[in-house]
Design a protein around this motif. Structure first.
Motif, PDB file in Angstrom:
ATOM      1  N   PRO A  32     -12.973   0.060  20.026  1.00 39.67           N
ATOM      2  CA  PRO A  32     -12.322  -1.155  19.504  1.00 39.67           C
ATOM      3  C   PRO A  32     -13.195  -2.403  19.540  1.00 39.67           C
ATOM      4  O   PRO A  32     -13.002  -3.314  18.738  1.00 39.67           O
ATOM      5  CB  PRO A  32     -11.093  -1.305  20.412  1.00 39.67           C
ATOM      6  CG  PRO A  32     -10.801   0.080  20.890  1.00 39.67           C
ATOM      7  CD  PRO A  32     -12.145   0.725  21.061  1.00 39.67           C
ATOM      8  N   ASP A  33     -14.168  -2.470  20.447  1.00 41.55           N
ATOM      9  CA  ASP A  33     -14.990  -3.672  20.569  1.00 41.55           C
ATOM     10  C   ASP A  33     -16.323  -3.535  19.828  1.00 41.55           C
ATOM     11  O   ASP A  33     -17.288  -4.238  20.133  1.00 41.55           O
ATOM     12  CB  ASP A  33     -15.248  -3.975  22.041  1.00 41.55           C
ATOM     13  CG  ASP A  33     -15.531  -5.462  22.285  1.00 41.55           C
ATOM     14  OD1 ASP A  33     -14.962  -6.297  21.553  1.00 41.55           O
ATOM     15  OD2 ASP A  33     -16.322  -5.766  23.197  1.00 41.55           O
ATOM     16  N   ILE A  34     -16.369  -2.656  18.806  1.00 43.78           N
ATOM     17  CA  ILE A  34     -17.624  -2.344  18.135  1.00 43.78           C
ATOM     18  C   ILE A  34     -18.213  -3.581  17.435  1.00 43.78           C
ATOM     19  O   ILE A  34     -19.425  -3.771  17.419  1.00 43.78           O
ATOM     20  CB  ILE A  34     -17.424  -1.194  17.122  1.00 43.78           C
ATOM     21  CG1 ILE A  34     -18.766  -0.732  16.550  1.00 43.78           C
ATOM     22  CG2 ILE A  34     -16.470  -1.591  16.002  1.00 43.78           C
ATOM     23  CD1 ILE A  34     -19.640  -0.029  17.525  1.00 43.78           C
ATOM     24  N   ILE A  35     -17.367  -4.434  16.850  1.00 41.78           N
ATOM     25  CA  ILE A  35     -17.883  -5.607  16.128  1.00 41.78           C
ATOM     26  C   ILE A  35     -18.599  -6.549  17.083  1.00 41.78           C
ATOM     27  O   ILE A  35     -19.736  -6.974  16.839  1.00 41.78           O
ATOM     28  CB  ILE A  35     -16.738  -6.344  15.397  1.00 41.78           C
ATOM     29  CG1 ILE A  35     -16.193  -5.486  14.259  1.00 41.78           C
ATOM     30  CG2 ILE A  35     -17.228  -7.686  14.853  1.00 41.78           C
ATOM     31  CD1 ILE A  35     -15.006  -6.104  13.535  1.00 41.78           C
ATOM     32  N   ARG A  36     -17.942  -6.880  18.182  1.00 45.85           N
ATOM     33  CA  ARG A  36     -18.568  -7.798  19.146  1.00 45.85           C
ATOM     34  C   ARG A  36     -19.854  -7.196  19.713  1.00 45.85           C
ATOM     35  O   ARG A  36     -20.871  -7.892  19.855  1.00 45.85           O
ATOM     36  CB  ARG A  36     -17.589  -8.109  20.278  1.00 45.85           C
ATOM     37  CG  ARG A  36     -18.020  -9.284  21.147  1.00 45.85           C
ATOM     38  CD  ARG A  36     -17.164  -9.358  22.419  1.00 45.85           C
ATOM     39  NE  ARG A  36     -15.748  -9.351  22.129  1.00 45.85           N
ATOM     40  CZ  ARG A  36     -15.039 -10.444  21.862  1.00 45.85           C
ATOM     41  NH1 ARG A  36     -15.637 -11.612  21.814  1.00 45.85           N
ATOM     42  NH2 ARG A  36     -13.744 -10.355  21.642  1.00 45.85           N
ATOM     43  N   VAL A  47     -22.895 -15.891   9.686  1.00 43.63           N
ATOM     44  CA  VAL A  47     -22.208 -16.926   8.922  1.00 43.63           C
ATOM     45  C   VAL A  47     -20.987 -16.280   8.295  1.00 43.63           C
ATOM     46  O   VAL A  47     -21.082 -15.196   7.700  1.00 43.63           O
ATOM     47  CB  VAL A  47     -23.105 -17.512   7.812  1.00 43.63           C
ATOM     48  CG1 VAL A  47     -22.312 -18.513   6.973  1.00 43.63           C
ATOM     49  CG2 VAL A  47     -24.343 -18.165   8.402  1.00 43.63           C
ATOM     50  N   LEU A  48     -19.827 -16.911   8.430  1.00 40.42           N
ATOM     51  CA  LEU A  48     -18.591 -16.389   7.859  1.00 40.42           C
ATOM     52  C   LEU A  48     -18.137 -17.306   6.725  1.00 40.42           C
ATOM     53  O   LEU A  48     -18.165 -18.533   6.865  1.00 40.42           O
ATOM     54  CB  LEU A  48     -17.489 -16.303   8.918  1.00 40.42           C
ATOM     55  CG  LEU A  48     -17.814 -15.531  10.190  1.00 40.42           C
ATOM     56  CD1 LEU A  48     -16.562 -15.394  11.056  1.00 40.42           C
ATOM     57  CD2 LEU A  48     -18.399 -14.149   9.878  1.00 40.42           C
ATOM     58  N   VAL A  49     -17.719 -16.709   5.608  1.00 40.01           N
ATOM     59  CA  VAL A  49     -17.274 -17.449   4.428  1.00 40.01           C
ATOM     60  C   VAL A  49     -15.859 -17.018   4.088  1.00 40.01           C
ATOM     61  O   VAL A  49     -15.602 -15.822   3.902  1.00 40.01           O
ATOM     62  CB  VAL A  49     -18.197 -17.190   3.230  1.00 40.01           C
ATOM     63  CG1 VAL A  49     -17.734 -17.997   2.015  1.00 40.01           C
ATOM     64  CG2 VAL A  49     -19.649 -17.525   3.572  1.00 40.01           C
ATOM     65  N   THR A  50     -14.949 -17.975   4.011  1.00 38.28           N
ATOM     66  CA  THR A  50     -13.576 -17.647   3.654  1.00 38.28           C
ATOM     67  C   THR A  50     -13.051 -18.650   2.641  1.00 38.28           C
ATOM     68  O   THR A  50     -13.678 -19.674   2.358  1.00 38.28           O
ATOM     69  CB  THR A  50     -12.673 -17.604   4.899  1.00 38.28           C
ATOM     70  OG1 THR A  50     -11.431 -16.976   4.560  1.00 38.28           O
ATOM     71  CG2 THR A  50     -12.377 -19.002   5.432  1.00 38.28           C
ATOM     72  N   GLY A  85     -14.065  -3.756   7.263  1.00 38.47           N
ATOM     73  CA  GLY A  85     -15.227  -3.915   6.396  1.00 38.47           C
ATOM     74  C   GLY A  85     -16.405  -4.528   7.133  1.00 38.47           C
ATOM     75  O   GLY A  85     -17.558  -4.139   6.930  1.00 38.47           O
ATOM     76  N   VAL A  86     -16.127  -5.497   7.987  1.00 39.02           N
ATOM     77  CA  VAL A  86     -17.181  -6.100   8.810  1.00 39.02           C
ATOM     78  C   VAL A  86     -17.751  -5.051   9.764  1.00 39.02           C
ATOM     79  O   VAL A  86     -18.970  -4.924   9.917  1.00 39.02           O
ATOM     80  CB  VAL A  86     -16.629  -7.302   9.588  1.00 39.02           C
ATOM     81  CG1 VAL A  86     -17.664  -7.829  10.574  1.00 39.02           C
ATOM     82  CG2 VAL A  86     -16.189  -8.402   8.623  1.00 39.02           C
ATOM     83  N   ALA A  87     -16.858  -4.304  10.402  1.00 34.41           N
ATOM     84  CA  ALA A  87     -17.318  -3.246  11.311  1.00 34.41           C
ATOM     85  C   ALA A  87     -18.183  -2.233  10.573  1.00 34.41           C
ATOM     86  O   ALA A  87     -19.248  -1.827  11.056  1.00 34.41           O
ATOM     87  CB  ALA A  87     -16.116  -2.552  11.960  1.00 34.41           C
ATOM     88  N   GLY A  88     -17.739  -1.846   9.383  1.00 35.61           N
ATOM     89  CA  GLY A  88     -18.503  -0.884   8.595  1.00 35.61           C
ATOM     90  C   GLY A  88     -19.879  -1.401   8.228  1.00 35.61           C
ATOM     91  O   GLY A  88     -20.874  -0.664   8.279  1.00 35.61           O
ATOM     92  N   ALA A  89     -19.962  -2.685   7.836  1.00 32.46           N
ATOM     93  CA  ALA A  89     -21.244  -3.269   7.452  1.00 32.46           C
ATOM     94  C   ALA A  89     -22.228  -3.278   8.622  1.00 32.46           C
ATOM     95  O   ALA A  89     -23.442  -3.162   8.425  1.00 32.46           O
ATOM     96  CB  ALA A  89     -21.032  -4.686   6.934  1.00 32.46           C
ATOM     97  N   LEU A  90     -21.731  -3.419   9.847  1.00 30.96           N
ATOM     98  CA  LEU A  90     -22.599  -3.382  11.021  1.00 30.96           C
ATOM     99  C   LEU A  90     -22.930  -1.955  11.434  1.00 30.96           C
ATOM    100  O   LEU A  90     -24.074  -1.640  11.779  1.00 30.96           O
ATOM    101  CB  LEU A  90     -21.935  -4.131  12.184  1.00 30.96           C
ATOM    102  CG  LEU A  90     -21.816  -5.652  12.015  1.00 30.96           C
ATOM    103  CD1 LEU A  90     -20.921  -6.241  13.102  1.00 30.96           C
ATOM    104  CD2 LEU A  90     -23.193  -6.315  12.044  1.00 30.96           C
ATOM    105  N   ARG A 122     -13.323 -15.051  16.362  1.00 27.69           N
ATOM    106  CA  ARG A 122     -13.275 -14.727  17.793  1.00 27.69           C
ATOM    107  C   ARG A 122     -14.272 -13.609  18.141  1.00 27.69           C
ATOM    108  O   ARG A 122     -14.916 -13.647  19.200  1.00 27.69           O
ATOM    109  CB  ARG A 122     -11.858 -14.310  18.172  1.00 27.69           C
ATOM    110  CG  ARG A 122     -11.659 -14.127  19.668  1.00 27.69           C
ATOM    111  CD  ARG A 122     -10.198 -13.921  20.023  1.00 27.69           C
ATOM    112  NE  ARG A 122      -9.629 -12.737  19.393  1.00 27.69           N
ATOM    113  CZ  ARG A 122      -8.782 -12.753  18.376  1.00 27.69           C
ATOM    114  NH1 ARG A 122      -8.409 -13.914  17.853  1.00 27.69           N
ATOM    115  NH2 ARG A 122      -8.299 -11.643  17.875  1.00 27.69           N
ATOM    116  N   LEU A 123     -14.424 -12.622  17.256  1.00 28.14           N
ATOM    117  CA  LEU A 123     -15.290 -11.482  17.543  1.00 28.14           C
ATOM    118  C   LEU A 123     -16.763 -11.769  17.250  1.00 28.14           C
ATOM    119  O   LEU A 123     -17.643 -11.273  17.954  1.00 28.14           O
ATOM    120  CB  LEU A 123     -14.839 -10.268  16.720  1.00 28.14           C
ATOM    121  CG  LEU A 123     -13.476  -9.673  17.076  1.00 28.14           C
ATOM    122  CD1 LEU A 123     -13.073  -8.619  16.060  1.00 28.14           C
ATOM    123  CD2 LEU A 123     -13.510  -9.064  18.480  1.00 28.14           C
TER     124      LEU A 123
END
Length: 532
Positions: A32-36, A47-50, A85-90, A122-123
């Motif tokens: 579960p903490d793979i992104i961080r 950089v995050l874009v929303t 999607g973020v997790a997958g990209a990493l 947060r992550l």
């Protein structure tokens, strides 16, 4: 990580898609903490874009700038902008050891769904968080604009002092986030008052159908007053009651001139530079996207030369002005998924009074939003008399055809391609009535009635229940030669003379379906190909 990558490879192998989301989904389920874990290894951070409109193009502009500045850039470029999607990209850039390849010597630029932004911040603990705009979009999922704004305000209060906020000064809702920031804030905006809609009274229906999604002051609730409005609620504003006003932009577009449909010359001023940049995309909205990317580059200390070269050599992102050559014609894909977005696409297409060949695709799948009533807030009247050919398709083709009729289009001007055959619609009506006790019957029956209205003189009556809607679209229309998006695409291409351009304006899932059809024909690569 191995399991996630294997799942993605299997998805592509079985032609179930790009496997861009399942990689992250599996990896998050197992860790579960793979992104961080992976994000902390990025040497140059994230950089995050929303925002509602422009996330993909802004991310693309920024990535091009950073690459020209010599950085390695990793993105979720395939558009999977939820956490999986973020997790997958990493994960796809990680080694079996659990470390990022190349030691993480990269910067990540992630486009993030509006509702997911608080968790992503947060992550990832980004160096910069970009808020491009906030418009009404998918009300059945997000709720009203204020619901998303409240999430963002709460999130910004908790941002560390190391995160720079990059905000649209011309959007009252996003600009107001700056008052809550603990760290640096950069604003971007337009200063060219020749773009003010109130000064364009002769430009068709320029202000009639502007969908204004932010009217009230975030401090006191009074209505804003505008000295200039560029579109929707974007412009120069002030609250007459409490004095809240548009902040002075750090990055400003002083002048915007259109050379050709695909070429905008913009004079840009920053705290350290004043110069002209050519934006190789149509539409005022892309000026805002470029300004956002320039502001981030300034925050990251990037010099002027890669900013100019990155933007000027930018290639359109998936469906955002993308060009495809087909049988001597050019196809242009212009995503439009909400009233403001579609209004600006129509403004871009028809402001010069040039007749265009058009294929509209309106879907109401979950990713589009089930409620398509927003089409009544769109300025289709602007296009009346300016369509050299007009094809209407999608799961809600008849809703759109009815809207176009009220905009002044005669039914015989439209080629309407239903998404399913008449018999399938009839069966859907019956099955929904039986299986869901009538809850879904209204939508299917409405489609059936619209279909019958168009077919009244060109095809057989489907059922007695359809007759009540038989006059809603008038008595004549171009007979539909088949059904489905592939047929609609073929018909629209045939109606476009060799050497000319067909402009395709789809909602989100319509864009995905079109891209799959173009991939099947070998005309465009898979959207997940070409990753870094």
């Amino acid at each position: 990580m191995i399991s996630g990558r294997a799942a993605g490879a299997l998805s592509r192998r079985l032609h179930l898609g790009g496997g861009t989301s399942i990689v992250g989904l599996v990896a998050q389920r197992l860790y579960p903490d793979i992104i961080r874990h992976l994000a902390t290894q990025l040497e140059h951070g994230s950089v995050l874009v929303t925002g509602t409109n422009g996330k993909t193009t802004t991310s693309g502009f920024l990535a091009a700038i950073l690459r020209d500045a010599g950085l390695r850039v990793w993105r979720n470029r395939e558009g999977a902008n939820l956490l999986r999607g973020v997790a997958g990209a990493l994960v796809v850039r990680a080694l079996p050891s659990g470390n990022l390849r190349r030691g993480g010597q990269a910067i990540s630029v992630f486009e993030i769904d509006e509702a997911v932004m608080p968790q992503a911040v947060r992550l990832l603990e980004p160096r910069a968080a970009v808020f491009v705009n906030l418009f009404r979009d998918q009300l059945d999922r997000y709720g009203e604009v204020e619901s998303v704004a409240a999430l963002w305000r709460q999130m910004v209060k908790g941002l560390p002092e190391t995160t720079t906020l990059v905000l649209n000064a011309d959007d009252p809702t996003t600009a107001s986030l700056g008052e809550l920031a603990r760290g640096p804030v950069l604003y971007f905006g337009l200063e060219d008052l020749t773009l003010d809609l109130s000064g364009q009274g002769g430009q068709g229906t320029a202000g009639t159908y502007q969908a204004v999604d932010s009217r009230s002051c975030v401090r006191c609730g009074s209505d804003y007053r505008y000295s200039a409005r560029f579109y929707s609620h974007m412009g120069h504003y002030q609250c007459p009651h409490c004095g809240l006003e548009r902040p002075a932009p750090t990055v400003r577009a002083l002048q915007v001139r259109q050379d050709t449909f695909d070429r905008l010359r913009v004079t840009v001023e920053t705290p350290t530079q004043l110069g002209e940049i050519v934006i190789p995309l149509p539409g005022l909205y892309n000026v805002y996207n470029a300004l956002a990317a320039i502001a981030v580059a300034q925050a990251l200390g990037i010099s002027w030369e890669p900013i100019v070269s990155g933007i000027e050599q930018f290639k359109p992102a998936f469906g955002r002005g993308e060009r495809v050559q087909v049988a001597g014609r050019t196809l242009r894909l212009l995503l439009a998924k909400n009233p403001t977005g579609l209004n600006e696409v129509l403004r871009t297409l028809f402001s010069e009074g040039t007749p265009r060949h058009i294929l509209f695709v309106l879907n109401d799948n979950i990713a589009d939003g089930r409620d398509v009533s927003w089409i009544w807030d769109v300025d289709f009247e602007r296009a009346q008399g300016l369509t050299a050919s007009l094809t209407v398709a999608g799961t809600r083709a008849f809703d759109l055809a009815l809207r176009l009729k009220y905009a002044g289009f005669a039914p015989e001007e439209m080629t309407i391609i239903p998404s399913t055959p008449l018999r399938a619609l009839e069966e859907l009506t019956g099955s929904q009535a039986r299986g869901r006790k009538g809850r879904g019957r209204g939508r299917a029956r409405h489609q059936l009635q619209q279909h019958q209205a168009v077919a009244a003189k060109t095809g057989p009556k489907v059922s007695a229940a359809a007759e009540e809607g038989a006059t809603s679209l008038g008595e004549t229309a171009t007979p539909f030669p088949g059904y489905g998006l592939a047929t609609a695409l073929e018909q629209a291409i045939e109606q476009t003379p060799v050497g000319e351009t067909l402009f395709i304006v789809p909602t989100y899932t319509g864009l995905l379906e079109l891209h799959r059809e173009l991939e099947r024909r070998g005309l465009t690569p898979h959207y997940w190909e070409g990753q870094d």
